[in-house]
Each structure stands twice: as structure tokens, then as C-alpha cells.
Design a protein around this motif. Structure first.
Motif, PDB file in Angstrom:
ATOM      1  N   MET A   1       0.848  -1.200   0.000  1.00 42.31           N
ATOM      2  CA  MET A   1       0.000   0.000   0.000  1.00 42.31           C
ATOM      3  C   MET A   1       0.881   1.246   0.000  1.00 42.31           C
ATOM      4  O   MET A   1       1.898   1.316   0.694  1.00 42.31           O
ATOM      5  N   THR A   2       0.476   2.236  -0.791  1.00 43.72           N
ATOM      6  CA  THR A   2       1.191   3.504  -0.859  1.00 43.72           C
ATOM      7  C   THR A   2       0.453   4.543  -0.023  1.00 43.72           C
ATOM      8  O   THR A   2      -0.761   4.705  -0.143  1.00 43.72           O
ATOM      9  N   TYR A   3       1.193   5.246   0.836  1.00 46.58           N
ATOM     10  CA  TYR A   3       0.594   6.235   1.730  1.00 46.58           C
ATOM     11  C   TYR A   3       0.816   7.666   1.249  1.00 46.58           C
ATOM     12  O   TYR A   3       0.109   8.573   1.685  1.00 46.58           O
ATOM     13  N   LEU A   4       1.797   7.865   0.389  1.00 45.93           N
ATOM     14  CA  LEU A   4       2.190   9.211  -0.007  1.00 45.93           C
ATOM     15  C   LEU A   4       1.797   9.497  -1.454  1.00 45.93           C
ATOM     16  O   LEU A   4       1.939   8.630  -2.321  1.00 45.93           O
ATOM     17  N   SER A   5       1.339  10.704  -1.703  1.00 45.31           N
ATOM     18  CA  SER A   5       0.965  11.082  -3.060  1.00 45.31           C
ATOM     19  C   SER A   5       2.207  11.324  -3.908  1.00 45.31           C
ATOM     20  O   SER A   5       3.288  11.649  -3.392  1.00 45.31           O
ATOM     21  N   LYS A   6       2.058  11.173  -5.228  1.00 45.95           N
ATOM     22  CA  LYS A   6       3.184  11.426  -6.135  1.00 45.95           C
ATOM     23  C   LYS A   6       3.598  12.889  -6.081  1.00 45.95           C
ATOM     24  O   LYS A   6       4.800  13.212  -6.161  1.00 45.95           O
ATOM     25  N   GLU A   7       2.638  13.774  -5.936  1.00 42.81           N
ATOM     26  CA  GLU A   7       2.974  15.199  -5.841  1.00 42.81           C
ATOM     27  C   GLU A   7       3.915  15.444  -4.660  1.00 42.81           C
ATOM     28  O   GLU A   7       4.903  16.176  -4.776  1.00 42.81           O
ATOM     29  N   PHE A   8       3.616  14.806  -3.515  1.00 45.07           N
ATOM     30  CA  PHE A   8       4.461  15.005  -2.343  1.00 45.07           C
ATOM     31  C   PHE A   8       5.826  14.347  -2.523  1.00 45.07           C
ATOM     32  O   PHE A   8       6.853  14.955  -2.197  1.00 45.07           O
ATOM     33  N   THR A   9       5.875  13.115  -3.020  1.00 47.63           N
ATOM     34  CA  THR A   9       7.174  12.444  -3.162  1.00 47.63           C
ATOM     35  C   THR A   9       8.045  13.144  -4.199  1.00 47.63           C
ATOM     36  O   THR A   9       9.267  13.190  -4.048  1.00 47.63           O
ATOM     37  N   ASP A  10       7.428  13.708  -5.242  1.00 48.21           N
ATOM     38  CA  ASP A  10       8.204  14.486  -6.208  1.00 48.21           C
ATOM     39  C   ASP A  10       8.821  15.706  -5.519  1.00 48.21           C
ATOM     40  O   ASP A  10       9.996  16.040  -5.743  1.00 48.21           O
ATOM     41  N   TRP A  11       8.010  16.392  -4.709  1.00 40.73           N
ATOM     42  CA  TRP A  11       8.531  17.552  -3.960  1.00 40.73           C
ATOM     43  C   TRP A  11       9.644  17.125  -3.011  1.00 40.73           C
ATOM     44  O   TRP A  11      10.684  17.778  -2.917  1.00 40.73           O
ATOM     45  N   LEU A  12       9.420  16.000  -2.308  1.00 43.97           N
ATOM     46  CA  LEU A  12      10.408  15.537  -1.334  1.00 43.97           C
ATOM     47  C   LEU A  12      11.709  15.134  -2.026  1.00 43.97           C
ATOM     48  O   LEU A  12      12.804  15.480  -1.551  1.00 43.97           O
ATOM     49  N   ASP A  13      11.600  14.425  -3.144  1.00 39.41           N
ATOM     50  CA  ASP A  13      12.805  14.031  -3.876  1.00 39.41           C
ATOM     51  C   ASP A  13      13.601  15.246  -4.348  1.00 39.41           C
ATOM     52  O   ASP A  13      14.836  15.255  -4.285  1.00 39.41           O
ATOM     53  N   SER A  14      12.894  16.266  -4.803  1.00 36.73           N
ATOM     54  CA  SER A  14      13.593  17.441  -5.323  1.00 36.73           C
ATOM     55  C   SER A  14      14.193  18.306  -4.215  1.00 36.73           C
ATOM     56  O   SER A  14      15.117  19.095  -4.458  1.00 36.73           O
ATOM     57  N   ASN A  15      13.691  18.149  -2.990  1.00 36.81           N
ATOM     58  CA  ASN A  15      14.183  18.962  -1.877  1.00 36.81           C
ATOM     59  C   ASN A  15      14.972  18.159  -0.847  1.00 36.81           C
ATOM     60  O   ASN A  15      15.455  18.748   0.139  1.00 36.81           O
ATOM     61  N   ALA A  16      15.128  16.851  -1.062  1.00 34.51           N
ATOM     62  CA  ALA A  16      15.749  15.994  -0.041  1.00 34.51           C
ATOM     63  C   ALA A  16      17.167  16.421   0.287  1.00 34.51           C
ATOM     64  O   ALA A  16      17.581  16.410   1.456  1.00 34.51           O
ATOM     65  N   GLU A  17      17.935  16.815  -0.733  1.00 35.46           N
ATOM     66  CA  GLU A  17      19.326  17.210  -0.488  1.00 35.46           C
ATOM     67  C   GLU A  17      19.381  18.488   0.343  1.00 35.46           C
ATOM     68  O   GLU A  17      20.167  18.585   1.296  1.00 35.46           O
ATOM     69  N   ALA A  18      18.549  19.457   0.008  1.00 38.75           N
ATOM     70  CA  ALA A  18      18.536  20.714   0.760  1.00 38.75           C
ATOM     71  C   ALA A  18      18.072  20.493   2.192  1.00 38.75           C
ATOM     72  O   ALA A  18      18.649  21.048   3.142  1.00 38.75           O
TER      73      ALA A  18
END
Length: 354
Positions: A1-18
């Protein structure tokens, strides 16, 4: 089961380093973004505004966060553990008055129970004392390392001992507005955006509404399976992501890593199965805490093995600073897991002395 939306994971992936390397900015948005995904409602009874579900489902959601960012999983763990303690408390005041803002992330929740867990295991004394002056009680002391203390609005959960030892230590949840002094963010090699600082209590008047339990040792023993259990989400997410990266290379010249990959995967599956089985019968780890401690030690080794395999699978490309694989971030994140409190060494000490 997936709990996180793609919109959120895309945002998180793009900001994870920062988020990993910098305080403020995207890091200060993170908690409320996680809350908007419904993560903190998982395992919370519907009558309290939650989504229902189990402890293991809450760990699954934290695991999914950890696959994208250990900072996200780390603050998610502290926040969700705080909520769990609010739910388990005999005192309903904080549940009635704070829970709505906790579920939305408007109030950042810091779980400072590592000191208390080590106190229960006779490793160290409690850092905050309750002193009496003119018939009133005050909090005095310092918590040297607390995560998710967002500068604008936070509360912290911890144990405090009566200085005169007239009563058993208590579990408290104290809001920033009470007068807690927050240091600047501590400087880490990773997880910098987790809002981690030292907190000082300089004779803060004690409000009885803050007392979750008047018997800290018993309360900690009862809630420790969730405290440590949710912490596995950090390790599960990191190991899962590294092993997924390895799996993507096994059809190439990295096929020689297949046996080690299968061993690491089997180790991860075993720990998850044993943890979830123990949490499904919640009293099991209350009665057998040493088994939980051993699993916590074991998962550190699995994460280390998974990261080393990922490095071998990626080869030189994983060693470039600007590599798109994010391996260097995960490598630094992995270095945190053996020392997150209670650390692997502290748990080994407990097992060796028992």
C-alpha cells in the motif's frame, strides 16, 4: 500500500538534499506537508480524529518516507511517537487540547524520551529536575539533543525527576510558550533540516496539565514498543531504497552481488516479520524488551550491508558529488542510525549487563 501522493514524493525528492544539509526553507515546510498526507492520523483512533489502523501501518508510512528522505522519516517518527504518548496518557487534557494541531503539524512535537529510556535501563540520570520553591514546583535542567523543535511552535515530551526524590519521576509534555530556551540548530553532517537543538528549562513553573504520567518507569515500559518500533521506519526505508538501487543493477555486470543482495533482503524481511509479529501482540515486547533491543541492533547491520552493496553496485558514478542517485546522502544518513538514541552500543550494553 502507498501512503504518499506522487505530488508530495516528487517535492520531497527534489528537496531531499537541501533538507538534509540546511536548516530552514523547505525543512520548515516538511512537517505540515507530511501531515497533509495523513501520515500522523494512521494508527490514531477515529474518535480522536485519526484514520484508525495499526502500529505496523504507521511504521509502513514512516518507511515510505524513509525511502525518499531520512529527515522526513526522522521528524515523522518523533512527531508520531509524541502523538502515541498523548493517546496512552491517563491525563486527557493534552489529547483534548493539542491533538488537532498535532495531526495537522501546526504544532511540532519533539519526543525527548531517549534520556528516559536510558534512565529506565540504568544508563544515565534524568536531565531535568523538578524543584520546589515556596510550595510551588519548577522545571530546571537541559535536554542536549532534541529533534523537531521547529522554532515557531513546538512542544517537547520528556521525563523529569523530583530533586528531593519525594515522588517517582514523571512524564511531561511542555509547550515552547512556557518559556523553554532553544539553542541554535546543532550542526550535523546530515539531517540538518530536522530542527534539532538543545532545550534549557530555567525554573519554568510546572503546570499539572502537562503531566502525562506520574510514574515514568511504568509509562516508559508500556510505551517503549511504539517508541522503538516506530524508529524502525527510518532504517526500513533506507535499507529498502538501497536494495532497490542494487536490484536495478543485477542484470548487468553487477550480478556477482546477487547472493549478498539476497542475504541483505532476507535479513530485512526477517527483522520486519519479527517486529510486526511482536507489535501485533503489543504486550509481547513489554514482556520481552530484550528481543526488541536485539532487532534494533540487527537492523543497523542490515542498513550498513545494504549501503555498502549499493556503493559496489553503483561503482564510481555513486561517488560523484552531483550524482543523480543520491547515494552520498543516503551514505551519510546511514551513519546516523547506529547512534540514534538509544544507540546500538547502549542497547548492546543493556543486553550484556542483563
Amino acid at each position: 500500500m502507498t501512503y504518499l501522493s506522487k505530488e508530495f514524493t516528487d517535492w520531497l525528492d527534489s528537496n531531499a538534499e537541501a533538507i538534509d544539509q540546511k536548516s530552514g526553507g523547505a525543512a520548515d515546510e516538511l512537517l505540515e506537508r507530511i501531515a497533509a498526507e495523513g501520515v500522523f492520523k494512521i494508527g490514531v483512533p477515529t474518535e480522536f480524529g485519526g484514520a484508525g489502523g495499526s502500529h505496523t501501518e504507521a511504521i509502513d508510512a514512516l518507511t515510505e518516507l524513509g525511502e525518499h528522505s531520512l529527515v522526513a522519516a526522522f521528524i515523522g517518527w518523533g512527531h508520531r511517537t509524541f502523538i502515541e504518548n498523548i493517546l496512552e496518557a491517563d491525563n486527557s487534557y493534552l489529547r483534548d487540547n493539542w491533538l488537532p494541531e498535532l495531526l495537522t503539524g501546526q504544532l511540532a512535537a519533539a519526543t525527548g524520551l531517549s534520556n528516559a529510556v536510558k534512565f529506565l535501563s540504568k544508563i544515565e540520570e534524568l536531565n531535568v529536575k523538578i524543584i520546589e520553591k515556596d510550595g510551588k514546583h519548577y522545571l530546571r535542567g537541559r535536554l542536549p539533543w532534541i529533534t523537531n523543535v521547529r522554532s515557531d511552535n513546538f512542544a517537547v515530551l520528556f521525563a523529569a525527576a523530583y530533586a528531593d526524590k519525594s515522588k517517582a519521576p514523571v512524564i511531561l509534555a511542555v509547550p515552547q510558550s512556557a518559556g523553554i530556551k532553544r539553542s541554535d540548530d546543532l550542526e550535523f553532517i546530515s539531517l540538518q533540516g530536522a530542527n534539532t537543538a538543545a532545550l534549557t528549562f530555567d525554573d519554568i513553573p510546572l503546570d499539572d496539565n502537562w503531566i502525562l504520567s506520574e510514574n515514568a518507569p511504568d509509562f516508559i515500559a508500556q510505551t517503549r514498543p511504539a517508541f522503538l518500533g516506530y524508529q524502525f521506519g527510518l532504517a526500513f526505508g533506507l535499507a529498502q531504497r538501497s536494495l532497490n538501487e542494487v536490484a536495478a543493477t543485477l542484470s548487468s555486470s553487477r550480478s556477482v552481488l546477487a547472493d549478498e543482495y539476497e542475504a541483505a533482503r532476507a535479513g530485512l524481511d526477517r527483522i520486519k516479520t519479527e517486529l510486526y509479529k511482536g507489535l501485533e501482540d503489543y504486550a509481547y515486547f513489554i514482556e520481552h524488551p530484550k528481543e526488541l533491543f536485539q532487532l534494533r541492533i540487527d537492523i543497523v547491520d542490515v542498513v550498513a550491508d545494504s549501503l555498502l552493496l549499493e556503493l559496489q553496485a553503483s561503482g564510481g558514478r555513486g561517488y560523484f558529488k552531483n550524482s543523480t542517485s543520491s547515494f552520498s546522502r543516503r551514505w551519510n544518513e546511514g551513519a546516523f542510525l547506529p547512534i540514534v538514541s538509544p544507540s546500538a552500543v547502549q542497547l548492546r550494553h543493556i543486553l550484556a549487563s542483563s
